[in-house]
Design a protein around this motif. Structure first.
Motif, short mmCIF file in Angstrom:
data_model
loop_
_atom_site.label_atom_id
_atom_site.label_comp_id
_atom_site.label_asym_id
_atom_site.label_seq_id
_atom_site.Cartn_x
_atom_site.Cartn_y
_atom_site.Cartn_z
N TYR A 110 1.32 -0.93 0.27
CA TYR A 110 0.36 -0.13 0.19
C TYR A 110 0.80 2.07 -0.19
N ILE A 111 0.64 2.61 -0.26
CA ILE A 111 1.03 3.54 -0.71
C ILE A 111 -0.05 4.54 0.82
N PHE A 112 0.79 5.55 1.60
CA PHE A 112 -0.13 6.55 2.20
C PHE A 112 -0.10 7.50 1.21
N ALA A 113 -1.38 8.08 1.32
CA ALA A 113 -2.61 8.10 -0.49
C ALA A 113 -2.10 10.07 -0.58
N GLU A 114 -1.96 10.66 0.69
CA GLU A 114 -0.58 11.81 1.38
C GLU A 114 0.48 11.83 0.66
N ASP A 115 0.99 10.53 0.80
CA ASP A 115 2.29 10.25 0.22
C ASP A 115 2.87 11.54 -0.85
N PRO A 116 3.80 12.55 -1.25
CA PRO A 116 3.71 12.40 -3.14
C PRO A 116 4.57 11.76 -3.30
N LEU A 117 5.92 11.11 -2.77
CA LEU A 117 6.33 10.45 -3.83
C LEU A 117 5.78 8.60 -3.54
N ARG A 118 4.67 8.91 -3.29
CA ARG A 118 3.62 7.33 -3.29
C ARG A 118 4.98 6.26 -3.38
N GLU A 119 4.87 6.51 -2.17
CA GLU A 119 6.44 4.72 -1.41
C GLU A 119 5.63 3.51 -1.25
N LYS A 120 5.99 2.78 -2.08
CA LYS A 120 5.42 1.47 -1.91
C LYS A 120 6.03 1.02 -0.83
N LEU A 121 4.78 0.69 0.18
CA LEU A 121 5.08 -0.34 2.20
C LEU A 121 4.57 -2.09 1.89
N GLN A 122 5.49 -2.41 2.07
CA GLN A 122 5.18 -3.45 1.83
C GLN A 122 4.87 -4.97 3.66
N GLY A 123 4.44 -6.22 3.01
CA GLY A 123 4.62 -6.70 4.10
C GLY A 123 3.91 -7.58 4.33
N ASN A 124 3.39 -8.68 5.86
CA ASN A 124 3.08 -10.11 5.30
C ASN A 124 2.41 -10.49 6.83
N ILE A 125 1.42 -10.87 6.10
CA ILE A 125 0.34 -11.79 7.49
C ILE A 125 0.60 -13.27 7.46
N THR A 126 0.91 -14.19 8.32
CA THR A 126 0.63 -15.52 8.22
C THR A 126 -0.64 -16.14 9.39
N TRP A 127 -1.98 -16.93 8.59
CA TRP A 127 -2.71 -17.34 9.55
C TRP A 127 -2.53 -19.17 9.47
N MET A 128 -2.97 -19.68 11.38
CA MET A 128 -3.09 -21.28 10.21
C MET A 128 -4.33 -21.27 10.54
N ILE A 129 -4.85 -22.86 10.45
CA ILE A 129 -6.45 -22.50 10.48
C ILE A 129 -6.88 -24.23 11.47
N PRO A 130 -7.51 -23.70 12.46
CA PRO A 130 -7.77 -24.07 13.43
C PRO A 130 -8.18 -25.03 13.32
N LYS A 131 -9.49 -25.61 12.36
CA LYS A 131 -10.62 -26.79 12.38
C LYS A 131 -10.83 -26.51 10.38
N PHE A 132 -9.80 -28.23 10.30
CA PHE A 132 -10.28 -27.94 8.60
C PHE A 132 -11.71 -28.17 8.24
N GLU A 133 -12.64 -28.21 8.90
CA GLU A 133 -13.93 -28.05 8.59
C GLU A 133 -14.05 -27.08 8.32
N GLU A 134 -13.94 -26.07 8.95
CA GLU A 134 -14.19 -24.33 8.71
C GLU A 134 -13.16 -23.66 8.12
N PRO A 135 -12.66 -23.89 7.23
CA PRO A 135 -11.98 -23.86 6.16
C PRO A 135 -11.70 -22.15 6.33
N GLY A 136 -12.75 -21.80 5.73
CA GLY A 136 -13.12 -19.55 5.99
C GLY A 136 -12.73 -19.16 7.38
N HIS A 137 -12.28 -20.01 8.61
CA HIS A 137 -11.53 -19.13 10.14
C HIS A 137 -10.71 -19.26 10.16
N TRP A 138 -9.76 -18.02 10.63
CA TRP A 138 -7.94 -18.05 10.15
C TRP A 138 -7.78 -17.90 11.39
N LYS A 139 -6.79 -17.99 12.05
CA LYS A 139 -5.17 -17.13 13.65
C LYS A 139 -4.64 -17.09 13.23
#
Length: 248
Positions: A110-139
């Motif tokens: 993403y970038i901050f909308a007011e940033d005149p340099l339009r510098e791209k920031l990046q990151g990541n998030i990791t989840w596990m699936i507590p119950k595979f019978e409910e694959p749409g719920h992540w922790k």
């Protein structure tokens, strides 16, 4: 000998003092950013209702096909319980699933909308699936979270749109609630946006669900100080402090 001032002089100073205080308050609210003075939402100085301690009770989508959800998405609308003004643009997410450890990873930028340099920031998030019978719920797997931090895929058609909600509970602190309205393309039709917004829990004030501009997002300047926790931690400064602690 000290100079004296008459009553009329004091009365003239009172409005000036009040004006100065008001200006300081306004700078504190909008961070002193010139961009917010010209943003169409900046004049809305409304406040949220009192923060809640508990996450809303929601259910993930039924018969969820995890693999079809993977891939690239544009975030066309964004909500966070800590933010009262739109800040971001060019927000994109890429989901992958590892069959080896059964973890889901979202790499985002993403970038901050007011940033005149339009510098791209990046990151990541990791989840596990507590119950595979409910694959749409992540922790979340990161150990910096004290308490509960859940993610739910509320709905998706896999090919066009998707809706994801995150909520964290921490003892003696207000919850952190956020939502992403996703699109495979850079925009969605109004009826699709209305349909997805209607699926959000009542705890989310839709007037704070901000549009994320996706225009002119190619060839952004790469950042040398990417902050992978900026999205999931409450507040930009908080994120940078915790990121430094994690990497010690």
């Amino acid at each position: 000998v000290y100079p004296t001032m008459g009553r009329s002089g004091l009365l003239q100073l009172v409005p000036l003092a009040l004006l100065l205080i008001l200006q300081l308050v306004l700078v504190e609210v909008d961070g002193g950013s010139p961009w917010t003075k010209h943003n169409s939402n900046a004049h809305q100085t409304r406040r949220r209702s009192g923060p809640s301690q508990r996450c809303p009770k929601v259910k993930a989508i039924r018969n969820f096909d995890l693999e079809r959800m993977m891939g690239c998405w544009h975030v066309v609308q964004y909500y966070a319980s800590t933010e009262e003004l739109p800040e971001y643009a060019c927000m994109r997410s890429h989901f992958t699933f590892s069959k080896e450890d059964r973890h889901i990873t979202m790499n985002f930028s993403y970038i901050f909308a007011e940033d005149p340099l339009r510098e791209k920031l990046q990151g990541n998030i990791t989840w596990m699936i507590p119950k595979f019978e409910e694959p749409g719920h992540w922790k979340h797997t990161e150990d910096i979270y004290e308490g509960v931090y859940n993610t739910y895929v509320l709905d998706t058609d896999y090919d066009t749109w998707g809706l994801v909600m995150h909520c964290a509970e921490k003892k003696k602190h207000p919850r952190y609630l956020s939502a992403l309205l996703l699109s495979r393309k850079t925009e969605l039709a109004e009826n699709e946006i209305s349909f997805l917004r209607g699926k959000l829990p009542q705890d989310i004030d839709k007037s704070f669900m901000f549009d994320i501009g996706q225009g002119s997002c190619d060839n952004l300047m790469e950042s040398s100080q990417d902050d992978p926790l900026a999205y999931v931690i409450n507040g930009r400064q908080n994120a940078r402090e915790i990121f430094k602690l994690v990497n010690k």
